[in-house]
Design an enzyme around this catalytic site. Sequence first.
Site, PDB file in Angstrom:
ATOM      1  CB  SER A 133      39.157  37.863  49.204  1.00  0.00           C
ATOM      2  OG  SER A 133      39.774  39.097  49.535  1.00  0.00           O
ATOM      3  CE1 TYR A 146      43.549  35.289  51.708  1.00  0.00           C
ATOM      4  CE2 TYR A 146      43.303  37.569  51.033  1.00  0.00           C
ATOM      5  CZ  TYR A 146      42.768  36.416  51.572  1.00  0.00           C
ATOM      6  OH  TYR A 146      41.450  36.389  51.964  1.00  0.00           O
TER       7      TYR A 146
END
Length: 248
Positions: A133, A146
């Site tokens: 990501s 995250y």
Amino acid sequence: MPDAKRVAVVTGASSGFGAAAARALARDGFEVVVGARRLERLRAVAAPIGARALPLDVTDPASVAAFAASVARCDVLVNNAGNAFGAESIADADEAKWRAMFELNVMGVLRVTRALLDRLLASGDGLIVNVGSIAGFEVYPGGAGYTASKHALRALTRTLRLELLGKPVRVTEIAPGMAETEFSLVRLDGDAERARKVYEGMTPLAAEDVAEAIAWVAGRPPHVDIDELVIRPRDQATAMLVHRRRPD
Ligand code: NDP
Ligand code: 8X3
């Protein structure tokens, strides 16, 4: 006799990028094996494309072992299973959610990769695609659990590239920005209204945009390693800088 079809294994294929990647890889001629926890959803993805659906919980070593034991051949492994849990600040961090993210986004990838590495090597032209990501190299308030897990995944991916140098396995990190899948719904604990607001006034990526990139990477010739690929919506310049149109 023609060679048997190359086999692509996709984790977390019951929704989002994983489901779309399974469809794109099947279209491109791969025999596809998909894994996830929600078996009914997984079977609905697998049936129309002739894929094999197998139960898989990447946080459970026994489940990963059983999954890997059912995969005789693996040419491409797409480590896609992953999620975010919560959007709390560090001050309000929930340790259980941090642990769950590390178990899923980091340890899960480690487990599945180790379980299938011998088959990837034996294929003579293996490929590991880790779905990272932009959170793997950017940070934002409320995202630390995250982003820390995706930074860790990035370190794992980069290390794997070094350790597999000279062996017939390519390693790729795909790093998408905002994409409308079930990701925000899961992150925000099923709150559909908050999840919808994440993409309000902007055009996010679709699962298919990322799936096409995965299929393109898998279609490169054996001597070409796409080390990393960052894909963002035009409306997102950084994790924190998003262009949103005002309603008329
Ligand atoms: P989704 O929530 O739509 O898909 C997540 C997938 O992961 C589901 O198929 C889910 O299946 C699976 N999964 C979750 N937990 C487990 C587990 N323990 N074992 C096996 N599979 C599991 O989100 P996305 O498609 O968006 O997410 C896919 C990947 O993309 C993730 O790694 C995410 O971090 C990453 N990503 C997402 C972005 C976004 O904005 N959407 C942007 C950048 C990266 P099931 O619940 O059935 O097990
Ligand atoms: C998901 C993208 O920007 O929410 O990996 O971290 S972001």
